[in-house]
Design an enzyme around this catalytic site. Structure first.
Site, PDB file in Angstrom:
ATOM      1  N   LYS A 113     -11.829   9.117   2.402  1.00 16.59           N
ATOM      2  CA  LYS A 113     -11.944   7.864   3.291  1.00 16.59           C
ATOM      3  C   LYS A 113     -13.161   6.990   2.720  1.00 16.59           C
ATOM      4  O   LYS A 113     -14.105   7.357   2.515  1.00 16.59           O
ATOM      5  CB  LYS A 113     -11.831   8.143   4.601  1.00 16.59           C
ATOM      6  CG  LYS A 113     -11.994   6.768   5.498  1.00 16.59           C
ATOM      7  CD  LYS A 113     -11.691   7.409   6.987  1.00 16.59           C
ATOM      8  CE  LYS A 113     -11.628   5.901   7.810  1.00 16.59           C
ATOM      9  NZ  LYS A 113     -10.665   5.197   7.561  1.00 16.59           N
TER      10      LYS A 113
ATOM     11  N   GLY B 131      -2.645  -2.409   9.359  1.00 16.17           N
ATOM     12  CA  GLY B 131      -3.040  -0.955   9.582  1.00 16.17           C
ATOM     13  C   GLY B 131      -4.427  -0.899   8.949  1.00 16.17           C
ATOM     14  O   GLY B 131      -5.065   0.047   8.923  1.00 16.17           O
ATOM     15  N   THR B 132      -4.439  -1.835   8.056  1.00 23.63           N
ATOM     16  CA  THR B 132      -5.591  -1.706   7.156  1.00 23.63           C
ATOM     17  C   THR B 132      -6.939  -2.116   8.016  1.00 23.63           C
ATOM     18  O   THR B 132      -6.943  -2.820   8.778  1.00 23.63           O
ATOM     19  CB  THR B 132      -5.745  -2.805   6.286  1.00 23.63           C
ATOM     20  OG1 THR B 132      -4.528  -2.471   5.302  1.00 23.63           O
ATOM     21  CG2 THR B 132      -6.745  -2.545   5.224  1.00 23.63           C
TER      22      THR B 132
ATOM     23  N   GLY C 197       0.723  -1.216   0.020  1.00 21.08           N
ATOM     24  CA  GLY C 197       0.109   0.093  -0.077  1.00 21.08           C
ATOM     25  C   GLY C 197       0.906   1.270  -0.062  1.00 21.08           C
ATOM     26  O   GLY C 197       0.580   1.985   0.541  1.00 21.08           O
TER      27      GLY C 197
ATOM     28  N   SER D  18      -6.230  -0.914  14.892  1.00 21.86           N
ATOM     29  CA  SER D  18      -7.098   0.256  13.870  1.00 21.86           C
ATOM     30  C   SER D  18      -6.359   1.569  13.929  1.00 21.86           C
ATOM     31  O   SER D  18      -6.689   2.126  12.906  1.00 21.86           O
ATOM     32  CB  SER D  18      -8.330   0.310  14.631  1.00 21.86           C
ATOM     33  OG  SER D  18      -8.290   0.478  15.864  1.00 21.86           O
TER      34      SER D  18
ATOM     35  N   HIS E 170     -13.376  12.329   9.210  1.00 21.67           N
ATOM     36  CA  HIS E 170     -12.075  12.252   8.345  1.00 21.67           C
ATOM     37  C   HIS E 170     -12.215  12.881   6.743  1.00 21.67           C
ATOM     38  O   HIS E 170     -13.384  13.276   6.742  1.00 21.67           O
ATOM     39  CB  HIS E 170     -11.983  10.653   7.760  1.00 21.67           C
ATOM     40  CG  HIS E 170     -11.326   9.866   9.350  1.00 21.67           C
ATOM     41  ND1 HIS E 170     -12.072   9.417  10.333  1.00 21.67           N
ATOM     42  CD2 HIS E 170     -10.105   9.520   9.460  1.00 21.67           C
ATOM     43  CE1 HIS E 170     -11.510   8.866  10.981  1.00 21.67           C
ATOM     44  NE2 HIS E 170     -10.206   9.031  10.645  1.00 21.67           N
ATOM     45  N   HIS E 171     -11.223  12.916   6.087  1.00 18.44           N
ATOM     46  CA  HIS E 171     -11.219  13.496   4.879  1.00 18.44           C
ATOM     47  C   HIS E 171     -12.229  12.795   3.738  1.00 18.44           C
ATOM     48  O   HIS E 171     -12.580  11.717   4.080  1.00 18.44           O
ATOM     49  CB  HIS E 171      -9.649  13.387   4.389  1.00 18.44           C
ATOM     50  CG  HIS E 171      -9.336  11.936   4.416  1.00 18.44           C
ATOM     51  ND1 HIS E 171      -9.633  11.305   3.120  1.00 18.44           N
ATOM     52  CD2 HIS E 171      -8.436  11.471   5.068  1.00 18.44           C
ATOM     53  CE1 HIS E 171      -9.143  10.029   3.425  1.00 18.44           C
ATOM     54  NE2 HIS E 171      -8.362  10.162   4.532  1.00 18.44           N
TER      55      HIS E 171
ATOM     56  N   MET F 202      -1.344   6.797   3.760  1.00 19.19           N
ATOM     57  CA  MET F 202      -0.376   6.068   4.904  1.00 19.19           C
ATOM     58  C   MET F 202       0.870   5.387   4.458  1.00 19.19           C
ATOM     59  O   MET F 202       1.925   5.581   5.171  1.00 19.19           O
ATOM     60  CB  MET F 202      -1.037   5.346   5.834  1.00 19.19           C
ATOM     61  CG  MET F 202      -2.155   5.917   6.769  1.00 19.19           C
ATOM     62  SD  MET F 202      -1.187   6.997   7.914  1.00 19.19           S
ATOM     63  CE  MET F 202      -0.129   5.833   8.713  1.00 19.19           C
TER      64      MET F 202
END
Length: 245
Positions: free
Chosen positions: A137, A76-77, A9, A101, A133-134, A14
């Protein structure tokens, strides 16, 4: 001795942040950076740890391939269902895994404080979780918000699916005792904001974390990868990485 990272990713927000911080830190070496369209596992044998910030639909495959290669795994997904999460974590029988998370130190402090507050406040307080969030997302609620709600449910000894309500509309009626409200806001370039409300008679406690940079998440993920060195195969929490539990 540096920790060698295989970033899955790498083109995402991220992934880019993690690669950038790793390249500036002598304690890390990025041996692989892959994303959609690449061979995700090419060169995996050269790393110490795989860090996954890709998409929940491929996490299970990533976990299996990482286990086959005998490498450490940091996930972290978010957005996994219960079955997928269980399948992913089955590899912890073979390799050490951190599945969180959120990797930011401040957010994990919020997880800890939310549990303590829920234990202190008791069941007479109404609970609400709000996250923003942005606009790009894709999943909602955020994995962090879900973890907060799961923490509240754990303290109260109730099932998430029985008590958590995603937003309200129409005429839902009077708020039933024990309900936990979940609200996801989206807009602009907000990196991440989370608030847990404890609303009682005559007072309201609010626990809030506001993240202004993805570097806080990225540094935590790298910290987890380095911490896993030499650890026995099992699932570890980010709270363990930070020494909170």
């Amino acid at each position: 001795m540096s920790t060698k990272i295989h970033m899955v990713g790498a083109k995402g927000r991220m992934g880019q942040a993690i690669v950038h911080l790793a390249e500036e830190d002598v304690n890390f070496e990025v041996t692989g950076r892959v994303d959609t369209g690449d061979d995700l596992f090419g060169g995996i044998e050269d790393c110490d740890a795989v860090i996954d910030f890709s998409h929940h639909t491929i996490t299970e495959e990533i976990a299996q391939k990482t286990a086959e290669a005998g490498k450490m795994l940091v996930i972290g997904t978010t957005g996994h269902d219960a079955t997928t999460r269980k399948n992913v974590l089955s590899v912890a029988e073979k390799i050490p895994v951190v599945f969180a998370s959120n990797y930011a130190v401040g957010v994990n402090a919020l997880f800890h404080l939310t549990r303590k507050a829920a234990e202190i406040m008791g069941e007479d307080y109404d609970l609400e979780v709000v996250e923003m969030h942005h606009k790009h997302k894709k999943d909602a609620p955020s994995g962090t918000a879900r973890t907060l709600a799961e923490t509240l449910c754990d303290v109260r000894g109730v099932d998430y699916n029985d008590v958590v309500v995603d937003g309200r509309s129409g005429e839902p009626g009077e708020r039933p005792k024990g309900e936990i409200g979940m609200h996801a806001l989206r807009g602009g370039d907000v990196v991440g904001e989370h608030t847990v409300y404890f609303a009682g008679a005559g007072e309201r406690l609010e626990l809030t974390i506001r993240s202004s940079s993805r570097d806080s998440y990225a540094s935590g993920a790298l910290r987890a990868a380095a911490w896993l060195q030499g650890k026995a195969p099992r699932e570890y929490s980010m709270l363990e990485v930070l020494g909170i539990e």
